[in-house]
Design an enzyme around this catalytic site. Structure first.
Site, PDB file in Angstrom:
ATOM      1  N   TRP A  20       0.826  -1.204   0.000  1.00  9.07           N
ATOM      2  CA  TRP A  20       0.000   0.000   0.000  1.00  9.07           C
ATOM      3  C   TRP A  20       0.861   1.256   0.000  1.00  9.07           C
ATOM      4  CZ3 TRP A  20      -1.197   4.050   3.529  1.00  9.07           C
ATOM      5  CH2 TRP A  20      -2.409   4.708   3.297  1.00  9.07           C
ATOM      6  N   SER A  82       2.742  -7.186   1.872  1.00  7.17           N
ATOM      7  CA  SER A  82       1.610  -6.527   2.516  1.00  7.17           C
ATOM      8  C   SER A  82       0.366  -6.586   1.619  1.00  7.17           C
ATOM      9  CB  SER A  82       1.996  -5.099   2.884  1.00  7.17           C
ATOM     10  OG  SER A  82       1.114  -4.568   3.831  1.00  7.17           O
ATOM     11  N   LEU A  83      -0.169  -5.444   1.161  1.00 13.32           N
ATOM     12  CA  LEU A  83      -1.332  -5.463   0.269  1.00 13.32           C
ATOM     13  C   LEU A  83      -1.029  -6.250  -1.005  1.00 13.32           C
ATOM     14  CD1 LEU A  83      -4.174  -4.454  -0.566  1.00 13.32           C
ATOM     15  CD2 LEU A  83      -3.051  -2.393  -1.473  1.00 13.32           C
ATOM     16  N   PHE A 147       1.827   6.242   8.077  1.00 13.50           N
ATOM     17  CA  PHE A 147       1.903   4.830   7.726  1.00 13.50           C
ATOM     18  C   PHE A 147       3.351   4.402   7.524  1.00 13.50           C
ATOM     19  CE2 PHE A 147       2.076   1.699   4.208  1.00 13.50           C
ATOM     20  CZ  PHE A 147       1.468   0.626   4.844  1.00 13.50           C
ATOM     21  N   LEU A 148       4.136   5.230   6.854  1.00 14.06           N
ATOM     22  CA  LEU A 148       5.539   4.899   6.634  1.00 14.06           C
ATOM     23  C   LEU A 148       6.298   4.836   7.953  1.00 14.06           C
ATOM     24  CD1 LEU A 148       6.318   7.053   3.467  1.00 14.06           C
ATOM     25  CD2 LEU A 148       5.689   4.643   3.597  1.00 14.06           C
ATOM     26  N   LEU A 150       5.057   3.873  10.785  1.00 10.41           N
ATOM     27  CA  LEU A 150       4.688   2.597  11.389  1.00 10.41           C
ATOM     28  C   LEU A 150       5.483   1.443  10.773  1.00 10.41           C
ATOM     29  CD1 LEU A 150       0.798   2.768  11.754  1.00 10.41           C
ATOM     30  CD2 LEU A 150       2.470   2.603  13.594  1.00 10.41           C
ATOM     31  N   ASP A 211       7.492  -5.764  13.742  1.00 10.97           N
ATOM     32  CA  ASP A 211       6.456  -5.237  12.849  1.00 10.97           C
ATOM     33  C   ASP A 211       5.229  -4.826  13.656  1.00 10.97           C
ATOM     34  OD1 ASP A 211       4.652  -4.662  10.830  1.00 10.97           O
ATOM     35  OD2 ASP A 211       5.232  -6.370   9.596  1.00 10.97           O
ATOM     36  N   HIS A 239       8.197  -3.681   9.176  1.00 16.24           N
ATOM     37  CA  HIS A 239       7.256  -4.059   8.127  1.00 16.24           C
ATOM     38  C   HIS A 239       7.885  -4.172   6.744  1.00 16.24           C
ATOM     39  CE1 HIS A 239       3.162  -4.758   6.824  1.00 16.24           C
ATOM     40  NE2 HIS A 239       3.215  -3.795   5.920  1.00 16.24           N
TER      41      HIS A 239
END
Length: 273
Positions: A20, A82-83, A147-148, A150, A211, A239
C-alpha cells in the site's frame, strides 16, 4: 489493464508486487541482487507509481487480482509484500498453475483482527485502520507519512528507512488518494483464511520481529493455514525487512528459491508442458 511494469535480467521469471502507498521501485536493491540469475519483473499497482488509477481502478480483492493477473508472465516465482502479498495470495488460490513458488512478506490472509470462530485477534484492530480511513480524505500525505513511520517502528535502522520510504513514495507524484482508499478497503474486508487449505504452492512467509502492522504471531498463524509453507522472522526488522535487512532477506529468498521443494515443483511442471 495497463499496469506499469519493469523487467530486467535473465533466467526464471520472478515477479515482485509492492504494498500500500508504495510502487515497484521499492524493490530496486533486491532486483539488483537477483537479476543475474532471474528475469525480474516489478509492477506498480493501480493508482500507484506509474500505473494510472482510471485505467485500473479496483473496489475489492477480486478487482485487484484481475489487475495483477494481467501481468504478462505465464508462470514463475511471485513475491508479494503486505497489500501486494494479499493480492498474490488470492491469485495463487485461483490460478496456482502460474506459481512455481510464492513468497509473502508481512502478509496475512486476514489483515484486521476479528473474534470469529477462528479467533484472528492477532490482526490490526479495526479502530486503528478506521483512523487511517477517516483521515485520508483530508490529509492523505499526512496519512501516508504516518503509515511509513509505522513500517519502521522498532527497526534498528528506522531513521534511514523512514527517510528512504518517504523519498520513494512520492517519486512519481504520489499515489492516487482514491487508490489509497480502495487499498484500505481491501485490507479491511478481505479474508482468505478458508481458501488456503488446498493451495498446492510452495510458500515462504517472511515477517519482522518488530512489525507493528503484521505481527510475528499473525505470520506464524498464517503459515499453519498453508499446506506447504515455511516461516522466517527477521530479528529487529519491522514491516519492510527487504529494505532494512536487505542481505538477510536476499539470503532467505535465494535459499527458498533453490530449495528441493521449489525445484521439484518447477521440474515437475516443466515435464508436463
Amino acid at each position: 489493464m495497463t499496469l506499469y511494469t519493469e523487467t530486467s535480467g535473465s533466467g526464471p521469471d520472478i515477479v515482485f508486487v509492492h504494498g500500500w502507498a508504495l510502487h515497484g521501485a521499492v524493490w530496486r536493491d533486491v532486483v539488483d541482487a537477483l537479476r543475474e540469475r532471474f528475469r525480474v519483473t516489478t509492477v506498480d499497482l493501480p493508482g500507484h507509481g506509474r500505473s494510472a488509477w482510471d485505467d485500473n481502478r479496483f473496489e475489492n480483492i477480486e478487482d485487484l487480482v484481475v489487475s495483477v493477473a494481467s501481468i504478462d508472465i505465464e508462470r514463475g516465482h511471485w513475491v508479494g509484500w503486505s497489500l501486494g502479498g494479499m493480492a498474490t495470495l488470492k491469485l495463487a488460490t485461483t490460478t496456482p498453475r502460474r506459481f512455481d513458488s510464492l513468497t509473502l512478506i508481512a502478509t496475512t490472509p486476514r489483515f484486521v483482527a476479528t473474534r470469529d470462530k477462528h479467533d484472528w485477534s492477532c490482526g490490526v484492530h479495526p479502530a486503528a485502520l478506521q483512523v487511517f480511513c477517516d483521515e485520508l480524505a483530508t490529509d492523505y500525505r499526512g496519512v501516508v507519512n504516518r503509515f511509513l513511520s509505522l513500517q519502521s517502528q522498532g527497526d534498528e535502522a528506522a531513521r534511514e528507512l523512514i527517510r528512504r520510504l518517504r523519498s520513494e513514495v512520492f517519486e512519481h507524484g504520489g499515489p492516487d488518494p482514491a487508490a489509497l482508499a480502495a487499498g484500505l478497503a481491501v485490507l479491511r474486508q478481505t479474508d482468505l483464511r478458508c481458501a488456503l487449505s488446498d493451495m498446492d504452492v510452495p510458500c515462504l512467509l517472511i515477517g519482522g520481529s518488530h512489525d507493528a502492522l503484521v505481527s510475528p504471531e499473525s505470520v506464524s498463524r498464517s503459515a499453519k493455514l498453508l499446506p506447504s509453507a515455511r516461516v522466517e522472522i527477521i530479528a529487529q526488522a519491522s514491516h519492510a525487512p527487504f529494505l532494512s535487512h536487505h542481505d538477510e532477506f536476499v539470503r532467505l529468498l535465494s535459499g527458498f528459491l533453490s530449495s528441493n521443494q521449489v525445484r521439484q515443483r518447477t521440474l515437475t511442471r516443466v515435464a508436463h508442458v
